[in-house]
Each structure stands twice: as C-alpha cells, then as structure tokens.
Design a protein around this motif. Structure first.
Motif, mmCIF file in Angstrom:
data_model
loop_
_atom_site.group_PDB
_atom_site.id
_atom_site.type_symbol
_atom_site.label_atom_id
_atom_site.label_comp_id
_atom_site.label_asym_id
_atom_site.label_seq_id
_atom_site.Cartn_x
_atom_site.Cartn_y
_atom_site.Cartn_z
ATOM 1 N N SER A 181 104.779 74.372 -0.492
ATOM 2 C CA SER A 181 103.697 74.179 0.481
ATOM 3 C C SER A 181 102.853 72.949 0.193
ATOM 4 C CB SER A 181 102.813 75.425 0.559
ATOM 5 O OG SER A 181 102.174 75.663 -0.678
ATOM 6 N N ASP A 182 102.829 72.483 -1.055
ATOM 7 C CA ASP A 182 102.055 71.274 -1.354
ATOM 8 C C ASP A 182 102.831 69.997 -1.004
ATOM 9 O OD1 ASP A 182 103.864 71.565 -3.442
ATOM 10 O OD2 ASP A 182 102.444 70.932 -4.988
ATOM 11 N N GLU A 183 104.081 70.143 -0.591
ATOM 12 C CA GLU A 183 104.879 68.996 -0.140
ATOM 13 C C GLU A 183 105.133 69.042 1.366
ATOM 14 O OE1 GLU A 183 108.492 68.665 -2.404
ATOM 15 O OE2 GLU A 183 107.433 69.044 -4.286
ATOM 16 N N LEU A 184 104.900 70.177 1.975
ATOM 17 C CA LEU A 184 105.161 70.375 3.398
ATOM 18 C C LEU A 184 103.947 69.914 4.195
ATOM 19 C CD1 LEU A 184 107.063 71.480 5.555
ATOM 20 C CD2 LEU A 184 106.126 73.745 5.117
ATOM 21 N N THR A 185 104.125 68.884 5.015
ATOM 22 C CA THR A 185 102.992 68.326 5.758
ATOM 23 C C THR A 185 102.982 68.807 7.210
ATOM 24 O OG1 THR A 185 104.128 66.342 6.578
ATOM 25 C CG2 THR A 185 103.136 66.222 4.350
ATOM 26 N N LEU A 186 101.846 68.633 7.833
ATOM 27 C CA LEU A 186 101.749 68.960 9.254
ATOM 28 C C LEU A 186 102.687 68.086 10.084
ATOM 29 C CD1 LEU A 186 97.932 69.589 9.829
ATOM 30 C CD2 LEU A 186 99.780 71.250 9.623
ATOM 31 N N LEU A 187 102.941 66.870 9.633
ATOM 32 C CA LEU A 187 103.880 66.019 10.355
ATOM 33 C C LEU A 187 105.295 66.598 10.277
ATOM 34 C CD1 LEU A 187 104.364 63.497 12.052
ATOM 35 C CD2 LEU A 187 104.725 62.226 9.911
ATOM 36 N N ASP A 188 105.674 67.139 9.121
ATOM 37 C CA ASP A 188 106.983 67.790 8.993
ATOM 38 C C ASP A 188 107.119 68.916 10.010
ATOM 39 O OD1 ASP A 188 107.705 66.222 6.719
ATOM 40 O OD2 ASP A 188 106.692 67.652 5.385
ATOM 41 N N ILE A 189 106.066 69.712 10.125
ATOM 42 C CA ILE A 189 106.082 70.848 11.045
ATOM 43 C C ILE A 189 106.142 70.355 12.481
ATOM 44 C CG2 ILE A 189 104.831 72.900 11.832
ATOM 45 C CD1 ILE A 189 103.532 72.908 8.953
ATOM 46 N N HIS A 228 100.527 56.594 16.211
ATOM 47 C CA HIS A 228 100.759 56.293 14.797
ATOM 48 C C HIS A 228 99.606 56.823 13.937
ATOM 49 C CE1 HIS A 228 102.367 54.158 11.358
ATOM 50 N NE2 HIS A 228 101.172 53.635 11.151
ATOM 51 N N THR A 229 98.396 56.659 14.410
ATOM 52 C CA THR A 229 97.221 57.163 13.681
ATOM 53 C C THR A 229 97.260 58.679 13.566
ATOM 54 O OG1 THR A 229 95.915 55.273 14.411
ATOM 55 C CG2 THR A 229 94.690 57.225 13.678
ATOM 56 N N MET A 230 97.630 59.352 14.653
ATOM 57 C CA MET A 230 97.739 60.811 14.613
ATOM 58 C C MET A 230 98.799 61.240 13.606
ATOM 59 S SD MET A 230 99.220 63.579 17.324
ATOM 60 C CE MET A 230 100.879 63.148 16.850
ATOM 61 N N GLU A 231 99.957 60.597 13.646
ATOM 62 C CA GLU A 231 101.039 60.960 12.732
ATOM 63 C C GLU A 231 100.654 60.708 11.282
ATOM 64 O OE1 GLU A 231 104.435 58.876 14.306
ATOM 65 O OE2 GLU A 231 104.684 60.329 15.934
ATOM 66 N N GLU A 232 99.948 59.621 11.014
ATOM 67 C CA GLU A 232 99.471 59.366 9.654
ATOM 68 C C GLU A 232 98.534 60.469 9.188
ATOM 69 O OE1 GLU A 232 97.721 55.447 9.928
ATOM 70 O OE2 GLU A 232 99.474 54.550 8.936
ATOM 71 N N SER A 233 97.665 60.926 10.067
ATOM 72 C CA SER A 233 96.735 62.003 9.723
ATOM 73 C C SER A 233 97.487 63.304 9.434
ATOM 74 C CB SER A 233 95.732 62.203 10.861
ATOM 75 O OG SER A 233 94.851 63.250 10.565
#
Length: 150
Positions: free
Chosen positions: A70-78, A120-125
C-alpha cells in the motif's frame, strides 16, 4: 464533467482490502456492503484491478489481497487501472467548430496545451498520494471517533 466514480469506488475497495485484511475475508459481497452498491459492480471493478496487477483474488475461501504494498500503490495506479479509454483524457475538445470563424478554427490549438497541462498536474498529484497515506488518515479519523468526549 467529472471523472467516473469507478475511480473512487476502486479506491474505497482497496482501502477496505487493506484495512480489514487482518479481521475479515474480503469478498465482493463484503466490499459491496461498504460501498453500498451491487456486487456485480464490485466484481467488474475487481476484474479491472486484477488485470492491472493491483490485486489478487484467491479462489475458494482466499478472498482479495493487494499485490502491491500500500505504500507503493498510488492513486494514479488506481485511476489508470479503472479508467476506460474515453476516460484517459480528462478533457475532450468539442468538434465540428466553424472553420470560417477565427475562434472556431483555432480553439483546439489554443486550448489543448492548457488542458494537457491541467491533466498532467492532476496525474502528478495522484502519483504523489499512496494508498497507505489514505489508510493512515482513515485510522486517525476512526481513532478520533472512538475517543470519549471529555
């Protein structure tokens, strides 16, 4: 305009998987009760998460487990796991503008770079936020709820 609720439902599901993993066998029925949606919807999203390697579904009595810590799984991955092709671009340009109008003729060229920058800004966040951070926040909230009033 909004991002599909598949993203927030998938995030909800994955938080449940990790949060309750020590206490319960996590199934689509279990998750559907927390999300309050049909288990068929949950299973569809589970399939998307599984196809992207985020979860494993053990047959029989195994339940659902994260394949990525879970500490490697990002919201972008999801987000990327559950976004359909039409969801990939946050903004879509309207078509068939009037070519004789200076605005209609040039709007795509003028507006597209700004919209690409916003995406791009959203994805970075999303990339900077991990599932474990959300679980930590959840645990703090739950702990605050259980503290007796003084």
């Amino acid at each position: 305009m909004k991002i599909s609720s598949r993203f927030t439902v998938a995030t909800h599901m994955l938080i449940c998987v990790e949060y309750f993993s020590e206490q319960y066998k996590i199934t689509s029925d279990f998750l559907s009760k927390s999300v309050r949606t049909n288990p068929v919807v949950i299973r569809k999203i589970m399939g998307m998460l599984k196809n992207h390697g985020l979860i494993e579904v053990a047959s029989g009595t195994g339940g659902i487990h994260l394949k990525i810590p879970s500490d490697e799984l990002t919201l972008l991955d999801i987000y990327q796991a559950v976004a359909l092709p039409e969801d990939q671009l946050l903004f879509s340009m309207h078509e068939n503008t009037e070519p004789r109008c200076p605005v209609g003729r040039n709007i795509s060229a003028v507006l597209s770079p700004a919209l690409q920058k916003a995406q791009h800004t959203m994805e970075e966040s999303l990339q900077r936020t991990t599932l474990s951070e959300l679980i930590y926040d959840l645990k703090e909230r739950v702990e605050e709820e259980t503290v007796p009033n003084e």
